[in-house]
Design a protein around this motif. Structure first.
Motif, short mmCIF file in Angstrom:
data_model
loop_
_atom_site.label_atom_id
_atom_site.label_comp_id
_atom_site.label_asym_id
_atom_site.label_seq_id
_atom_site.Cartn_x
_atom_site.Cartn_y
_atom_site.Cartn_z
N SER A 69 0.87 -1.18 0.00
CA SER A 69 0.00 0.00 0.00
C SER A 69 0.91 1.23 0.00
CB SER A 69 -0.89 -0.01 1.25
OG SER A 69 -1.58 1.22 1.36
N GLU A 71 1.14 5.50 -0.63
CA GLU A 71 0.41 6.75 -0.82
C GLU A 71 1.31 7.94 -0.51
OE1 GLU A 71 -3.07 6.67 1.65
OE2 GLU A 71 -1.93 6.58 3.49
N ARG A 79 -4.54 12.59 1.01
CA ARG A 79 -3.87 11.34 0.67
C ARG A 79 -4.10 11.00 -0.80
NH1 ARG A 79 -2.02 8.54 4.93
NH2 ARG A 79 -2.53 9.35 6.97
N PRO A 81 -3.39 7.89 -3.25
CA PRO A 81 -2.90 6.51 -3.38
C PRO A 81 -2.17 6.30 -4.70
CG PRO A 81 -5.27 6.61 -3.74
CD PRO A 81 -4.84 7.98 -3.33
N TYR A 83 -1.01 3.22 -7.36
CA TYR A 83 -1.48 1.88 -7.74
C TYR A 83 -0.36 1.12 -8.43
CZ TYR A 83 -5.90 4.02 -6.62
OH TYR A 83 -6.92 4.67 -5.96
N GLU A 84 -0.28 -0.17 -8.14
CA GLU A 84 0.76 -1.00 -8.73
C GLU A 84 0.42 -1.27 -10.19
OE1 GLU A 84 3.35 -4.95 -7.56
OE2 GLU A 84 1.44 -4.60 -6.55
N TYR A 90 4.73 1.58 -8.67
CA TYR A 90 3.48 2.18 -8.23
C TYR A 90 3.39 3.60 -8.80
CZ TYR A 90 3.62 -1.71 -4.97
OH TYR A 90 3.68 -2.96 -4.43
N SER A 108 3.09 0.70 3.27
CA SER A 108 2.75 -0.41 4.17
C SER A 108 2.95 -1.71 3.40
CB SER A 108 1.29 -0.31 4.63
OG SER A 108 1.09 0.87 5.37
N GLN A 109 3.70 -2.61 4.02
CA GLN A 109 3.96 -3.92 3.42
C GLN A 109 3.85 -4.95 4.52
OE1 GLN A 109 4.18 -5.14 0.51
NE2 GLN A 109 5.07 -7.12 0.89
N GLN A 113 5.17 -0.70 8.45
CA GLN A 113 4.80 0.57 7.85
C GLN A 113 6.02 1.49 7.88
OE1 GLN A 113 1.05 2.34 8.76
NE2 GLN A 113 1.75 4.40 8.31
#
Length: 122
Positions: A69, A71, A79, A81, A83-84, A90, A108-109, A113
């Motif tokens: 995730s 952002e 925020r 975001p 996207y992959e 991303y 975040s993985q 974080q």
């Protein structure tokens, strides 16, 4: 001719100290973040990958991070975001970077974080 032979002999006798590079054979991988925010509209991009231990047979070892995730957060807590679009890459085109505003990156993985400090776009 004598001068030429002297130079050749000098070159053959001269030596260079060998370069010895110590490679840290760490067993833990590290998250590497590479990205940018563009001034104005455009494709903002972040690339995530894990470093792996370097070896002679694998001098450029890395593993792309998928499913994270990602952002971008601006100074007003808006925020955006990302996207992959392909493995470890991303992107977001919804953010229009503005000179003088500050931004940070939040990744975040799994249960980890990561958050950068706010950086002003100059």
């Amino acid at each position: 001719m004598r001068k030429f032979i002297y130079i050749c002999v000098l070159l053959l006798v001269a030596c260079v100290d060998p370069l010895s590079v110590k490679i840290n054979s760490q067993t833990t991988r590290r998250l590497v973040v590479d990205g940018y925010i563009l001034n104005g509209t455009g494709q903002n991009s972040v690339r995530l990958f894990y470093s792996n231990p370097l070896t002679i047979s694998r001098p450029f070892a890395f593993e792309m991070v998928t499913g994270a995730s990602v952002e971008i957060v601006d100074e007003q807590s808006n925020r955006y975001p990302l996207y992959e679009v392909e493995s470890g890459n991303y992107t977001s085109s919804t953010l229009s970077g503005e000179l003088g505003k500050s931004y940070k990156l939040v990744v975040s993985q799994g249960d980890q974080q990561y958050e950068s400090a706010m950086e002003r776009m100059t």
